[in-house]
Design an enzyme around this catalytic site. Sequence first.
Site, PDB file in Angstrom:
ATOM      1  N   SER A  33      -9.829   1.568   2.963  1.00  0.00           N
ATOM      2  CA  SER A  33      -8.971   2.347   2.093  1.00  0.00           C
ATOM      3  C   SER A  33      -7.911   1.513   1.368  1.00  0.00           C
ATOM      4  CB  SER A  33      -8.270   3.417   2.920  1.00  0.00           C
ATOM      5  OG  SER A  33      -7.392   2.842   3.865  1.00  0.00           O
TER       6      SER A  33
ATOM      7  N   LYS B 222       0.843  -1.206   0.000  1.00  0.00           N
ATOM      8  CA  LYS B 222       0.000   0.000   0.000  1.00  0.00           C
ATOM      9  C   LYS B 222       0.874   1.250   0.000  1.00  0.00           C
ATOM     10  CE  LYS B 222      -3.884   1.930   2.710  1.00  0.00           C
ATOM     11  NZ  LYS B 222      -4.751   1.732   3.893  1.00  0.00           N
TER      12      LYS B 222
ATOM     13  N   SER C 261      -9.985  -0.695   7.253  1.00  0.00           N
ATOM     14  CA  SER C 261      -9.404  -0.626   5.900  1.00  0.00           C
ATOM     15  C   SER C 261      -8.647  -1.847   5.406  1.00  0.00           C
ATOM     16  CB  SER C 261      -8.479   0.576   5.804  1.00  0.00           C
ATOM     17  OG  SER C 261      -9.246   1.717   5.601  1.00  0.00           O
TER      18      SER C 261
HETATM   19  N1  GLN Z   1     -13.381   3.661   6.209  1.00  0.00           N
HETATM   20  C1  GLN Z   1     -12.871   4.209   7.425  1.00  0.00           C
HETATM   21  C2  GLN Z   1     -12.579   5.677   7.255  1.00  0.00           C
HETATM   22  O1  GLN Z   1     -12.863   6.188   6.232  1.00  0.00           O
HETATM   23  C3  GLN Z   1     -11.672   3.448   7.867  1.00  0.00           C
HETATM   24  C4  GLN Z   1     -10.464   3.814   7.134  1.00  0.00           C
HETATM   25  C5  GLN Z   1      -9.263   3.061   7.573  1.00  0.00           C
HETATM   26  O2  GLN Z   1      -9.345   2.051   8.259  1.00  0.00           O
HETATM   27  N2  GLN Z   1      -8.115   3.594   7.199  1.00  0.00           N
HETATM   28  O3  GLN Z   1     -12.072   6.314   8.124  1.00  0.00           O
END
Ligand code: GLN
Length: 485
Positions: free
Chosen positions: A151, A76, A175
């Site tokens: 994400s 990532k 995420s």
């Molecule tokens: N979807 C969640 C957010 O938008 C979690 C994101 C994440 O775990 N980085 O904050």
Amino acid sequence: MSDITKQSLTELVENIKNKKLSSTDVTKAFIDRSEKSGELNAYITNDFTSALDKAKKFDQKPNLDSKLPGIPMAVKDLFCTKNIKTTAGSKILNNFVPTYESTVTENIWNEGAILLGKLNCDEFAMGSSNETSFFGNVQSPIDKNLVPGGSSGGSASAVAGQLTPVTIGTDTGGSIRQPASFTGIVGLKPTYGSCSRYGIVAFASSLDQAGPMAQNVKDCALLHEVISSYDPKDSTSIDFKRNHYSKDLSNNIKGKKIGIPKEYRVDGMPKEIEDLWQKGIQCIKDCGAETIDISLPNTSYALPTYYIVAPAEASSNLARYDGVKYGFRAKGENLIDMYEKTRSEGFGAEVQRRIMIGTYVLSSGYYDAYYLKAQKVRKLIKNDFDEAYKKVDAILTPSTPSSAFKIGEKTNDPVSMYLNDIFTVPVNLAGLPGISIPAGHDSKGYPLGLQIIGKAFDEQNILNIAFAMEEKINFKNKITDWWIK
Ligand code: GLN
């Protein structure tokens, strides 16, 4: 040997160790497939030329005692990689080339793996669909019209689409687990403090954790074993005795007690998710474990708490992007004008929304009502888990309230996007480990995941439960290779 990219990490490691495959064969195969994957948009930056060089060098002098001998791997784009552009999916870091390496990626290269490239993600890991990336959205290898989740959407797409044997993502509120669930792969969010945060672009520091994403539980265990380490460079890293997660993996979960929290049966949950959960409960029983109904009474407060704590920390962490020290800089009439233009042109809409929410909840006058209150509720959520773990060894829930949604379906409705994290955020707020495993398909044939939540530092236990369930469920991912012309 044909179909190299279909092999699991464990098989590739074995085949390289017993010289049936060379690192060059394996690296070439993944590069070849990655090169054809442009439509998925899973990569932000590729490093294919030097990956092949490194593979050839490895083959000349192979270190076959390492855990990931000559294995190519994309990661990532939130992990700092020395001398390789690291963007966090943002325009503001579009020209950022770190001079140092994150500890978790360092651990991976130290075990012999080779960087293939950097994978797309939501901007600063804020999102659930990989649609907030400055570099464009990622498509799911399952279906052209679907988001891969977020994400870590590029990571999920790359593993499910076999562009990389395994990868690492980060999980602040889901995420790793949510995109794993959407694409039919396995994703583990480790206990807070298990994997170093050093060199990971910060989103919400008290919640962020790196973790493995893989085709199966064994691969996930092996990669976790490599990345989990005590690191003095991260003040929240914890020095505890780590298992040999892959070697210690066992499908014997007889007599384990698994909690089923009634509060996860949320209003409007599709029948397909309820059915999947029931199937999971039956599977647990078939494995010789016992299920027990439990209550986590503060579950409904987790999402509002998360959406105060995470933006608060994000607004503080992102204050450093001012156009002075590194990253994108806009021209301004004076210093203040330059700051303003840099931040309004450099950050996308979702990141700006979080910064505004974050500074609001931290501002004097609102601090007690929002931030402090959220911290207290966070403690209550943690206490719920502590109470439950007096009775059970782990907890089983669905990973997400639906299967993958369509690209564009939720982009204009941030709240409905945030609702996606309903089952995953409590785990981050409590600092616990959670794993999502593919467990079935919905009526459209899209993957659905189940989540196993463990006690702090009990990764081995949830990996074992996941391993036992995986064997019984025997999930087959339906990858159509639609993007290969
Ligand atoms: N979807 C969640 C957010 O938008 C979690 C994101 C994440 O775990 N980085 O904050």
